[in-house]
Design an enzyme around this catalytic site. Sequence first.
Site, PDB file in Angstrom:
ATOM      1  N   ASP A  10     -33.340  -5.535  17.499  1.00  0.00           N
ATOM      2  CA  ASP A  10     -32.319  -6.335  16.851  1.00  0.00           C
ATOM      3  C   ASP A  10     -33.003  -7.517  16.146  1.00  0.00           C
ATOM      4  O   ASP A  10     -34.195  -7.784  16.377  1.00  0.00           O
ATOM      5  CB  ASP A  10     -31.339  -6.816  17.923  1.00  0.00           C
ATOM      6  CG  ASP A  10     -30.290  -7.758  17.399  1.00  0.00           C
ATOM      7  OD1 ASP A  10     -29.677  -7.441  16.359  1.00  0.00           O
ATOM      8  OD2 ASP A  10     -30.088  -8.809  18.025  1.00  0.00           O
ATOM      9  N   ASP A  12     -31.053 -11.048  14.940  1.00  0.00           N
ATOM     10  CA  ASP A  12     -30.478 -12.324  15.386  1.00  0.00           C
ATOM     11  C   ASP A  12     -30.417 -12.394  16.901  1.00  0.00           C
ATOM     12  O   ASP A  12     -29.892 -11.492  17.561  1.00  0.00           O
ATOM     13  CB  ASP A  12     -29.071 -12.517  14.809  1.00  0.00           C
ATOM     14  CG  ASP A  12     -29.084 -12.841  13.329  1.00  0.00           C
ATOM     15  OD1 ASP A  12     -30.064 -13.451  12.859  1.00  0.00           O
ATOM     16  OD2 ASP A  12     -28.106 -12.485  12.638  1.00  0.00           O
ATOM     17  N   LYS A 153     -24.544   1.072  16.379  1.00  0.00           N
ATOM     18  CA  LYS A 153     -25.999   1.092  16.209  1.00  0.00           C
ATOM     19  C   LYS A 153     -26.634   2.307  16.874  1.00  0.00           C
ATOM     20  O   LYS A 153     -27.573   2.903  16.342  1.00  0.00           O
ATOM     21  CB  LYS A 153     -26.623  -0.169  16.808  1.00  0.00           C
ATOM     22  CG  LYS A 153     -26.493  -1.429  15.991  1.00  0.00           C
ATOM     23  CD  LYS A 153     -27.371  -2.508  16.635  1.00  0.00           C
ATOM     24  CE  LYS A 153     -27.182  -3.873  16.036  1.00  0.00           C
ATOM     25  NZ  LYS A 153     -28.063  -4.871  16.679  1.00  0.00           N
TER      26      LYS A 153
END
Length: 229
Positions: A10, A12, A153
């Site tokens: 990921d 952030d 995702k």
Amino acid sequence: MTTDPPLILDIDGTLTRPEGWGIDPRIFDPLHEWDAPVVVATGKAFPYPIALCHFLAIPELVVAENGGVVYTGDDVTFTADRAAAQNVMAEYRAAGYGPGWGADDTVNRWRETEIAVNLEMPLEPLEEIADDYGLEVIDTGYAYHLKDPTINKGQGVLAMAEAVGIDLEDAVAVGDSINDVSTFEVVGRSFAVANADDAATEAADEVLEDVHADGTLGVLERVRGRSRD
């Protein structure tokens, strides 16, 4: 044989500075030198992870917009249609609200399959309108993402793995939010950084003691060159 495992990362909250803002420059050398695929799996709009791969000088393996966009370096696949999200936003604006990013709205300007809304905007009317269109709103800690509930995702990571030949049983994922849970479910080993939300913390195989990039860098050090049968 000893090798680095594939990484699913990921952005952030995961590759960011411990203070919580901006990409931590310490990630650049380890990821550039990694000898296995590095997949950037993010809720950010498609161009942002592509740009990150450019600056890292690594192959562009990207799952963007919470699975709405999958780019294998050769082909781009859009797995969701932004039209419903645009309709929701039109009604949300008519109710007196909006995305909340200012006139230029660079957060959504290049977004292909969903819309991100500032956390300062009212959530309840957004969720009510989204429900009318069969969409969901997820809070990643950085924005409300207005998206197709059937897309995530993890599905994007599965598609990526099939396309480029990644063995996800060997893969290591690091994330911090509810939108990383589906990624954690499809990889061999998953880590939640210490700043992760409850959903990610509960889903991860291990919760790290360190936050943001500190946690991720610690994972990279631990799993680099791990042995495989």
